[in-house]
Design a protein around this motif. Sequence first.
Motif, PDB file in Angstrom:
ATOM      1  N   ARG A  10      35.118  10.977  48.742  1.00 56.58           N
ATOM      2  CA  ARG A  10      35.889  12.117  48.240  1.00 56.58           C
ATOM      3  C   ARG A  10      36.306  13.040  49.381  1.00 56.58           C
ATOM      4  O   ARG A  10      37.398  13.625  49.350  1.00 56.58           O
ATOM      5  N   TRP A  34      35.641   2.280  47.108  1.00 59.39           N
ATOM      6  CA  TRP A  34      36.828   3.028  46.705  1.00 59.39           C
ATOM      7  C   TRP A  34      36.397   4.152  45.778  1.00 59.39           C
ATOM      8  O   TRP A  34      35.268   4.161  45.281  1.00 59.39           O
ATOM      9  N   CYS A  35      37.273   5.135  45.574  1.00 57.75           N
ATOM     10  CA  CYS A  35      37.023   6.156  44.559  1.00 57.75           C
ATOM     11  C   CYS A  35      38.346   6.578  43.952  1.00 57.75           C
ATOM     12  O   CYS A  35      39.412   6.415  44.555  1.00 57.75           O
ATOM     13  N   ARG A  36      38.286   7.131  42.760  1.00 57.93           N
ATOM     14  CA  ARG A  36      39.509   7.488  42.041  1.00 57.93           C
ATOM     15  C   ARG A  36      40.326   8.539  42.789  1.00 57.93           C
ATOM     16  O   ARG A  36      41.552   8.572  42.701  1.00 57.93           O
ATOM     17  N   GLU A  37      39.625   9.398  43.545  1.00 62.68           N
ATOM     18  CA  GLU A  37      40.344  10.444  44.272  1.00 62.68           C
ATOM     19  C   GLU A  37      41.261   9.874  45.352  1.00 62.68           C
ATOM     20  O   GLU A  37      42.220  10.534  45.776  1.00 62.68           O
ATOM     21  N   GLU A  40      44.108   5.627  41.964  1.00 63.09           N
ATOM     22  CA  GLU A  40      43.804   4.440  41.162  1.00 63.09           C
ATOM     23  C   GLU A  40      44.902   3.389  41.221  1.00 63.09           C
ATOM     24  O   GLU A  40      44.657   2.220  40.942  1.00 63.09           O
ATOM     25  N   ASP A  73      32.458   3.874  42.100  1.00 67.15           N
ATOM     26  CA  ASP A  73      33.181   3.638  40.853  1.00 67.15           C
ATOM     27  C   ASP A  73      33.294   2.133  40.625  1.00 67.15           C
ATOM     28  O   ASP A  73      34.090   1.459  41.269  1.00 67.15           O
ATOM     29  N   ASP A  75      34.633   0.189  38.443  1.00 66.71           N
ATOM     30  CA  ASP A  75      35.892  -0.444  38.072  1.00 66.71           C
ATOM     31  C   ASP A  75      36.918  -0.407  39.197  1.00 66.71           C
ATOM     32  O   ASP A  75      37.977  -1.017  39.096  1.00 66.71           O
ATOM     33  N   GLN A  76      36.618   0.321  40.257  1.00 59.84           N
ATOM     34  CA  GLN A  76      37.526   0.363  41.399  1.00 59.84           C
ATOM     35  C   GLN A  76      37.106  -0.587  42.507  1.00 59.84           C
ATOM     36  O   GLN A  76      37.869  -0.861  43.426  1.00 59.84           O
TER      37      GLN A  76
END
Length: 249
Positions: A10, A34-37, A40, A73, A75-76
């Motif tokens: 992040r 990975w991260c959503r920030e 995606e 995450d 799903d990432q």
Amino acid sequence: DPGVHLDELRAVAAGLPAPTAAVHTHAHWDHVLWCRELGELVPRFVTAGTAAYLAGRRAEVLTEVDAHAEGHDDDQLLALGEALADGAEVPWTGPAALLIETAAHLPGHGTLHLPELGLLVAGDLVSDVDVPFPHWSEEVGADTHAREYAGPDGLPAYRAGLDCIAHLQPVTLVIPGHGAPTDRAGFLARLDDDRRYLDALEQAVRSASSAADAVERADRIPDRRLANPAVRRAHQDSALSLFRRLADW
């Protein structure tokens, strides 16, 4: 290799403009996070060799992530997107970025060369904190590192990878996956350090009379990076794995 915990990822995202593309240099767990920030829907790329290597190992890499990384995450992870051919340009709007397979550290390992910037993103090669860990693809013994590193075929592969990046032009700034960025002079010095280390490791192990002797001889290699206890342990495992493989041949 931006970080291994969610707060680190992040922090990277907070310090960047919105990413438009991403490249994972290889399939080790600390390079696929990975991260959503970070976005995606950001297109993410790997070498064709990395895609092939991961084909049967996604569950294994996820297990390693679960063991080592915090707050990721699920799903990432490993949603790595498109595989690029060796030397292909990453499809984005920035300067030309060539993804080159340098399968020394791991099958499919890649480096990213941006010739207009004189920039080489080296993955896990030419580190000032880690010695080389040549990949070995078959299980030898029960040790974690022995399953993954070293072996007779790993040594020439690693040397070939170093030769490949040594011939890239222009390279004036190098960013390794582990350690500090460096200029061209530092890059050439690290290439020399890595070659000397590989030669010394091979000589130590080939002259050993037993596994314990191989580790003892390898421990005498004068490389400043081995002052780090974690690096030394991995180095010892690498020497042991190489000895076992040579003994099998």
